[in-house]
Scaffold this active site. Structure first.
Site, short mmCIF file in Angstrom:
data_model
loop_
_atom_site.label_atom_id
_atom_site.label_comp_id
_atom_site.label_asym_id
_atom_site.label_seq_id
_atom_site.Cartn_x
_atom_site.Cartn_y
_atom_site.Cartn_z
N ARG A 1 -7.91 2.98 2.72
CA ARG A 1 -7.77 1.54 2.46
C ARG A 1 -9.06 0.80 2.83
O ARG A 1 -9.54 -0.05 2.09
CB ARG A 1 -6.61 0.97 3.29
CG ARG A 1 -5.25 1.45 2.83
CD ARG A 1 -4.14 0.67 3.51
NE ARG A 1 -3.94 1.03 4.89
CZ ARG A 1 -2.91 1.73 5.35
NH1 ARG A 1 -1.99 2.20 4.51
NH2 ARG A 1 -2.78 1.99 6.64
N PHE B 1 1.94 -0.21 -6.29
CA PHE B 1 2.73 0.45 -5.23
C PHE B 1 2.17 -0.04 -3.88
O PHE B 1 1.71 0.75 -3.06
CB PHE B 1 2.63 1.98 -5.31
CG PHE B 1 3.00 2.57 -6.65
CD1 PHE B 1 4.34 2.83 -6.95
CD2 PHE B 1 2.04 2.86 -7.61
CE1 PHE B 1 4.69 3.38 -8.17
CE2 PHE B 1 2.38 3.40 -8.83
CZ PHE B 1 3.71 3.67 -9.12
N ASP C 1 5.11 -4.06 -6.30
CA ASP C 1 6.00 -3.06 -5.69
C ASP C 1 7.41 -3.35 -6.19
O ASP C 1 7.70 -4.46 -6.61
CB ASP C 1 5.94 -3.14 -4.16
CG ASP C 1 6.37 -1.84 -3.49
OD1 ASP C 1 5.48 -1.07 -3.05
OD2 ASP C 1 7.59 -1.59 -3.40
N SER C 2 8.28 -2.33 -6.12
CA SER C 2 9.66 -2.54 -6.57
C SER C 2 10.55 -3.02 -5.42
O SER C 2 11.69 -3.41 -5.64
CB SER C 2 10.22 -1.25 -7.17
OG SER C 2 10.07 -0.21 -6.24
N ASN D 1 8.59 -2.73 -11.64
CA ASN D 1 8.36 -1.31 -11.73
C ASN D 1 6.92 -1.14 -12.23
O ASN D 1 6.57 -1.67 -13.28
CB ASN D 1 9.36 -0.73 -12.73
CG ASN D 1 9.21 0.77 -12.90
OD1 ASN D 1 8.11 1.32 -12.76
ND2 ASN D 1 10.31 1.41 -13.21
N ASP E 1 -1.10 3.97 -5.66
CA ASP E 1 -0.63 4.77 -4.52
C ASP E 1 0.87 5.01 -4.61
O ASP E 1 1.65 4.50 -3.81
CB ASP E 1 -0.99 4.04 -3.21
CG ASP E 1 -0.66 4.87 -1.97
OD1 ASP E 1 -0.48 6.09 -2.11
OD2 ASP E 1 -0.59 4.29 -0.88
N CYS F 1 0.36 11.88 -2.97
CA CYS F 1 0.78 12.42 -1.68
C CYS F 1 1.74 13.58 -1.86
O CYS F 1 2.45 13.96 -0.94
CB CYS F 1 1.37 11.34 -0.79
SG CYS F 1 2.79 10.52 -1.52
#
Ligand code: SAH
Length: 387
Positions: free
Chosen positions: A206, A221, A242-243, A269, A290, A330
């Site tokens: 970051r 995200f 973000d959701s 989404n 991300d 990830c």
């Protein structure tokens, strides 16, 4: 003390150095109590190592020491002190980091995260779980935290026959802990946040991403908006998507705290949002992607690859020439080379030429153990759209 005797194939595997032994590689299990420390031996009775035994998981043995000698209070205290010493050397400019990262710290399946003066721990195997009272006592003695909370609400514990639970074992855990990361501040709620409250593994990425981002930036995200916050210092405008409504509320609160009024928050989404942005003809100088792990198991890799490709392809399309893409995966099951392959295919499909600026991994407080590939899961690639 219980004993585990390896098959010849198991011995060959052990010799390669991996810290886990699978049940199929055991010839004999003698007097091994679930969650206890046992010795690992060759067929001829030769001592090989000591470690945790599990009577439920496919991973029957987790390496604690390749040496003989008592594994008790003093042993564990030293391992915790070594873990803390390592963090002193590699972690800087933050008070939120991983203090213990399981096998990589010689304390298999124990996770301890630190948020200021508060500790959050997870025990992911019978062996670590069994030692919880001792670990709590030692963590309290060595670190003198204001509180210690156990976040064992993880489905992987089911593989060990362990229940899911969440409780504060020492002190009082506030619903809001203020921490810092270089020049940004953010709030953490370890009781109800994702993971132990924050994604500590992306910390250095970051900060690094923040040095590249300028102009119009998209943080996709975003969770609590930390990539976005670093970006917002130099960018004109950052759109965070973000959701999760809860995550976005915290992200907005973090923006207020940091006096950052150039951030916007959208609950959408990301797959739909990117598609719509392409249709609207919008473009960005910087994009951060991300997503959560799409490949949770080896069997998911093909469908996960499609997900990563769709996201990266759209992001590359949305980038202006000279724009920067910071893209992460990830998923342990998706290797770095496969991830780079996906990025290559995405770029080719939209006829873009990208330069690799950096290939990065998880932050150094999540060290990768050379003999334990499972400890390396995060890939973060920084690219520039060349022309
Ligand atoms: N970048 C963050 C961590 C992101 S974790 C950080 O550095 O702290 C992944 C995030 O993706 C979570 O916040 C989750 O709520 C969100 N998410 C998962 N699937 C999503 C989707 N399809 N669209 C938008 N957000 C999604």
């Amino acid at each position: 003390m219980g004993r585990l005797i390896l098959t010849s194939k198991g011995f060959a595997w052990f010799q390669k150095g991996h810290p886990w032994i699978f049940r199929d590689d055991l010839e004999k299990i003698q007097d091994a109590a679930p969650g206890s420390i046992v010795t690992l031996e060759k067929k001829n009775g030769e001592f090989l190592a000591q470690g945790f035994y599990s009577d439920r998981s496919k991973i029957a043995f987790r390496l604690v020491s390749r040496k003989r000698g008592a594994i008790g209070r003093e042993f564990w205290k030293e391992r915790l002190q070594q873990a803390a010493g390592f963090r002193k050397a590699v972690v800087g400019k933050t008070n939120a980091y991983r203090l213990v990262y399981g096998e990589s710290d010689g304390i298999p399946s124990l996770i301890v995260d630190r948020y200021g003066d508060h500790l959050v721990m997870q025990t992911l195997s019978q062996g670590a779980d069994h030692l919880t009272p001792l670990f709590v006592e030692l963590l309290s003695e060595v670190f003198q935290p204001d509180s210690l909370t156990i976040r064992n609400d993880l489905s992987v514990r089911g593989l060990e026959g362990l229940p899911q639970e969440k409780k504060t074992l020492l002190g009082n855990l506030p619903g809001h802990i203020e921490v810092y990361e270089e020049n940004i501040r953010y709030g953490v709620d370890p009781w109800s946040g994702q993971k132990t409250g924050s994604y500590l593994d992306q910390r250095e990425n970051r900060v690094r991403a923040g040095t590249y981002f300028r102009g119009e930036v998209l943080d996709a995200f975003c969770y609590h908006g930390l990539f976005g916050l670093h970006a917002a210092r130099a960018a004109d405008r950052v759109i965070c998507v973000d959701s999760s409504q809860e995550a976005l509320e915290r992200a907005a609160e973090n923006a207020r705290w940091n006096d950052q009024d150039n951030m916007e928050f959208r609950r959408e989404n990301v797959f739909d949002f990117l598609k719509e942005e392409v249709e609207r003809g919008n473009s960005y100088d910087g994009i951060n992607l991300d997503p959560p792990a799409f490949a949770k198991s080896r069997g998911d890799v093909t469908s996960a690859s499609r997900g990563y490709k769709e996201l990266n392809l759209k992001a590359i399309r949305l980038l202006k020439p000279g724009g920067v893409l910071v893209t992460s995966s990830c998923s342990y099951n998706l290797s770095e080379s496969r991830f780079l392959e996906i990025l290559k295919e995405s770029a080719r499909d939209v006829k873009a030429d990208l330069r690799i600026l950096e290939k990065r991994g998880q932050s150094p407080d999540h060290p990768v153990l050379l003999t334990f590939p499972e400890s390396h899961y995060l890939k973060c690639i920084i690219l520039e759209k060349a022309f």
